[in-house]
Design an enzyme around this catalytic site. Structure first.
Site, mmCIF file in Angstrom:
data_model
loop_
_atom_site.group_PDB
_atom_site.id
_atom_site.type_symbol
_atom_site.label_atom_id
_atom_site.label_comp_id
_atom_site.label_asym_id
_atom_site.label_seq_id
_atom_site.Cartn_x
_atom_site.Cartn_y
_atom_site.Cartn_z
ATOM 1 N N HIS A 1 20.729 -19.477 -45.161
ATOM 2 C CA HIS A 1 21.864 -20.386 -44.950
ATOM 3 C C HIS A 1 23.044 -19.620 -44.350
ATOM 4 O O HIS A 1 23.683 -20.073 -43.402
ATOM 5 C CB HIS A 1 22.345 -20.999 -46.275
ATOM 6 N N SER B 1 15.566 -21.643 -50.678
ATOM 7 C CA SER B 1 16.182 -21.806 -51.992
ATOM 8 C C SER B 1 15.127 -21.909 -53.085
ATOM 9 O O SER B 1 15.306 -21.384 -54.188
ATOM 10 C CB SER B 1 17.079 -23.043 -52.013
ATOM 11 N N ARG C 1 13.220 -22.437 -39.839
ATOM 12 C CA ARG C 1 12.548 -21.192 -40.202
ATOM 13 C C ARG C 1 11.165 -21.076 -39.577
ATOM 14 O O ARG C 1 10.674 -19.984 -39.339
ATOM 15 C CB ARG C 1 12.389 -21.102 -41.723
ATOM 16 N N LYS D 1 17.742 -35.565 -58.534
ATOM 17 C CA LYS D 1 17.256 -34.199 -58.397
ATOM 18 C C LYS D 1 17.804 -33.321 -59.518
ATOM 19 O O LYS D 1 18.955 -33.437 -59.906
ATOM 20 C CB LYS D 1 17.685 -33.641 -57.033
#
Length: 151
Positions: free
Chosen positions: A17, A127, A90, A41
């Protein structure tokens, strides 16, 4: 003014990030790090911790703001007059997923999505991997900025 948002949950902020944000601020007049809030979440870090990690990491950068939002990202963009969404890629899987979201956002609004590739040395960091390392007592410090600290 070229205002962009970089949306995500940032649970936690990673060096991936950080890389995208550092490079993104060269493209825009203002970059809003937009922490999405999803009540369904379960997060490892509180919203306040996540905000503080980001604020501390970019305390030296006046072009960065940190805000939170709920709902559709394009609606948040309209609310704060952002013309761009910044996203990091990515791998090819990220591209396919992000492309579908970008097309949908473009259908719903006039918001453009700008993609940046993560630097090669950081493309493996996510993450979820960082959370797994933390949960299992591993050394996560080489995966996150110094501002991210587990209490």
């Amino acid at each position: 003014m070229r205002r962009a948002i970089f949306p995500g949950s940032f649970d936690p902020l990673t060096l991936g990030h950080y890389d995208i944000i550092q490079r993104g601020i060269t493209l825009f007049d203002e970059l809003v790090i937009a922490i999405g809030v999803n009540s369904d979440k379960k997060y490892m870090f509180s919203l306040e911790d996540r905000k503080q990690f980001i604020k501390d990491a970019f305390a030296h950068e006046p072009k960065i703001k940190v805000l939170t939002y709920e709902g559709l990202t394009v609606d948040f963009c309209k609310k704060i007059n952002a013309n761009f969404i910044l996203r990091g890629l990515r791998n090819p899987g990220d591209f396919e997923f992000e492309k579908a979201i970008a097309h949908t956002n473009r259908k719903l609004s006039e918001i453009e999505t700008v993609f940046l590739l993560t630097s090669s040395g950081k493309s493996y960091i996510s993450s979820s991997i960082v959370r797994d390392v933390i949960k299992n007592g591993g050394d996560y410090t080489g995966l996150v900025p110094d501002s991210v600290r587990v209490k």
